[in-house]
Design an enzyme around this catalytic site. Sequence first.
Site, PDB file in Angstrom:
ATOM      1  N   ALA A  52       0.799  -1.234   0.000  1.00 32.10           N
ATOM      2  CA  ALA A  52       0.000   0.000   0.000  1.00 32.10           C
ATOM      3  C   ALA A  52       0.834   1.286   0.000  1.00 32.10           C
ATOM      4  O   ALA A  52       0.616   2.162  -0.849  1.00 32.10           O
ATOM      5  CB  ALA A  52      -0.966  -0.029   1.183  1.00 32.10           C
ATOM      6  N   ARG A  87      -5.536  -0.424  -8.526  1.00 35.52           N
ATOM      7  CA  ARG A  87      -5.677  -1.282  -7.337  1.00 35.52           C
ATOM      8  C   ARG A  87      -6.759  -0.671  -6.433  1.00 35.52           C
ATOM      9  O   ARG A  87      -6.543   0.405  -5.865  1.00 35.52           O
ATOM     10  CB  ARG A  87      -4.348  -1.371  -6.540  1.00 35.52           C
ATOM     11  CG  ARG A  87      -3.099  -1.838  -7.270  1.00 35.52           C
ATOM     12  CD  ARG A  87      -2.962  -3.329  -7.486  1.00 35.52           C
ATOM     13  NE  ARG A  87      -3.247  -4.256  -6.449  1.00 35.52           N
ATOM     14  CZ  ARG A  87      -2.349  -4.829  -5.638  1.00 35.52           C
ATOM     15  NH1 ARG A  87      -1.076  -4.486  -5.715  1.00 35.52           N
ATOM     16  NH2 ARG A  87      -2.709  -5.748  -4.761  1.00 35.52           N
ATOM     17  N   ASP A 241      -3.699  -2.588   4.168  1.00 32.00           N
ATOM     18  CA  ASP A 241      -3.979  -1.864   2.921  1.00 32.00           C
ATOM     19  C   ASP A 241      -4.990  -0.756   3.146  1.00 32.00           C
ATOM     20  O   ASP A 241      -5.037   0.214   2.393  1.00 32.00           O
ATOM     21  CB  ASP A 241      -4.468  -2.829   1.843  1.00 32.00           C
ATOM     22  CG  ASP A 241      -3.300  -3.685   1.383  1.00 32.00           C
ATOM     23  OD1 ASP A 241      -3.030  -4.700   2.057  1.00 32.00           O
ATOM     24  OD2 ASP A 241      -2.642  -3.301   0.406  1.00 32.00           O
ATOM     25  N   ASN A 251      -6.284  -6.314   4.972  1.00 27.57           N
ATOM     26  CA  ASN A 251      -4.916  -6.679   4.577  1.00 27.57           C
ATOM     27  C   ASN A 251      -4.990  -7.934   3.713  1.00 27.57           C
ATOM     28  O   ASN A 251      -6.076  -8.488   3.469  1.00 27.57           O
ATOM     29  CB  ASN A 251      -4.041  -6.883   5.823  1.00 27.57           C
ATOM     30  CG  ASN A 251      -2.559  -6.980   5.474  1.00 27.57           C
ATOM     31  OD1 ASN A 251      -2.026  -6.145   4.743  1.00 27.57           O
ATOM     32  ND2 ASN A 251      -1.882  -8.001   5.962  1.00 27.57           N
TER      33      ASN A 251
HETATM   34  O1  MRU Z   1      -1.146  -7.251  -3.108  1.00 29.41           O
HETATM   35  P1  MRU Z   1       0.002  -6.595  -2.411  1.00 29.41           P
HETATM   36  O2  MRU Z   1       1.290  -7.318  -2.536  1.00 29.41           O
HETATM   37  O3  MRU Z   1       0.127  -5.134  -2.789  1.00 29.41           O
HETATM   38  O4  MRU Z   1      -0.438  -6.654  -0.894  1.00 29.41           O
HETATM   39  C1  MRU Z   1       0.395  -6.126   0.105  1.00 29.41           C
HETATM   40  C2  MRU Z   1      -0.165  -6.264   1.467  1.00 29.41           C
HETATM   41  O5  MRU Z   1      -1.226  -6.819   1.682  1.00 29.41           O
HETATM   42  C3  MRU Z   1       0.596  -5.610   2.572  1.00 29.41           C
HETATM   43  O6  MRU Z   1       0.451  -6.302   3.771  1.00 29.41           O
HETATM   44  C4  MRU Z   1       0.049  -4.180   2.771  1.00 29.41           C
HETATM   45  O7  MRU Z   1      -0.024  -3.504   1.550  1.00 29.41           O
HETATM   46  C5  MRU Z   1       0.882  -3.420   3.696  1.00 29.41           C
HETATM   47  S1  MRU Z   1       2.442  -3.017   3.011  1.00 29.41           S
HETATM   48  C6  MRU Z   1       3.315  -2.088   4.127  1.00 29.41           C
END
Ligand code: MRU
Length: 360
Positions: A52, A87, A241, A251
Site C-alpha cells: 500500500a 488497485r 492496505d 490486509n
Molecule cells: O497485493 P500486495 O502485494 O500489494 O499486498 C500487500 C499487502 O497486503 C501488505 O500487507 C500491505 O499492503 C501493507 S504493506 C506495508
Amino acid sequence: MNAPLRTIQAGRDGARVTILDQSRLPHDVVTLDLTTVEEVAEAIGAMRVRGAPLIGVTAAWGVALALRHDPSDAGLARAAEVLIRQRPTAVNLRWAVERVAAAVRGLSAADRADAAWVEAASIMAEDESGNERIAEHGLPLIQEIARRKHDGDAVQVLTHCNAGWLATTAWGTATAPIYLAHQQGIPVHVWVDETRPRNQGAALTAWELARAGVPHTVIVDNAGGHLMQRDRVDLCLVGADRVAANGDVVNKIGTYLKALAARDGGIPFHVAMPTSTIDLAAIDGMMIPIEERDPDEVLGVTGYADGVPVRVALTAPATRAANPGFDVTPARLVTSLITERGCIAPTPAAIAALMEHDIR
Ligand code: MRU
C-alpha cells in the site's frame, strides 16, 4: 560502491522514476525506468511495485510525470483516473494521487509539473521517516517480550504477505520494529507466511529478511495456527492496505485467519501502517472494496528453473478458482495499531484522536 537498493528513486532529470521490478524477485534484481503515467499505471497494475505505501508513492510520481506531458485540468483528471483504477483496496493510492492533485490544482499549467514533483518527493520522504517512527513505536512491543525470554531465546514473530521495505520507500511497516530490534541486538526470528497465491512472503519478505540477516523461516499459510497452538509464536505483526474508522483492518487475504488463531491462543496481533492507510470515510471494514484478482493466480504458480521463469498448472484444465486479494480483520481481533504518530488501540475514539492530532 553501489548505491543501496531502493524500491523507487526519482531521476535527477525530473523526467523519470526508477523502480525495482518486484515481479522478478527474488530471482532477478532488475530495475525499470518509468517516464509516463501509462508506464507507472502498468507497473502498479502488474504489481512490479506493490504494497500500500509504495503504491501511493509510485502513483504520486505518476501524477508528476503525467503533468510534464499534459498539465491541463483534463490531463490531471485523466492521470488520476488511470492510476486510481489499478488497485481498488490500498487506499494510499487514492490518498497520494489526491494529495498531489490538491497541491497543483490552483497553479498555472506552467508551474504544475514542478510543484507535483516536489509534492511527490515529500510523500516519498515522509514515507521513509514515518516508517522509522513506526519502528520506534513498535520496538517496545518486541523489547517487552524479549525481557521475559530466557537468555538468547529469540522473540518469535509471525508475519503475513510483505509489509517490508519492498512495500514502502524504506524500512517497511510490519518489518520496521523487527529491523530495529535486530539492529539493537535483540534476538528475533520471523515466521514468514508464504502468502498464496502470489507468494509475497516466500518471494519478497524472505528475500529482504535474508539480505538484512534477520533469522526467518517460510511456512505454508495454514501452518500459523499450529505454531501458535504450540507456543512457537510470541506476536503477530502485519501491515494493512486500509484501516476503517472503527479499527477494522483490511490486509492480504488470510490475515483474518491468523488473527482468529492468535485470539484463540491469547497471542498479541499488531498491525503497523502509516496514517495515510486510515480511511475515515470507511465506517467499517465491510465497506471497503476487496480486489478480485485473476483466477489464474490460484490455478497455477510461477517459479524458476535453470534461471528461467516457469509457469506450472496446479489444477485440472476445467477447474475454476476465485481469488479475493484481501480480507477484513475485525477491530476486536487487533491488539494495537502501530503508526508513525504512536501506538493506539483499534477503537473509533483512538483513531479519531490520532487523525486529529499528532499524538507523538
Ligand atoms: O497485493 P500486495 O502485494 O500489494 O499486498 C500487500 C499487502 O497486503 C501488505 O500487507 C500491505 O499492503 C501493507 S504493506 C506495508
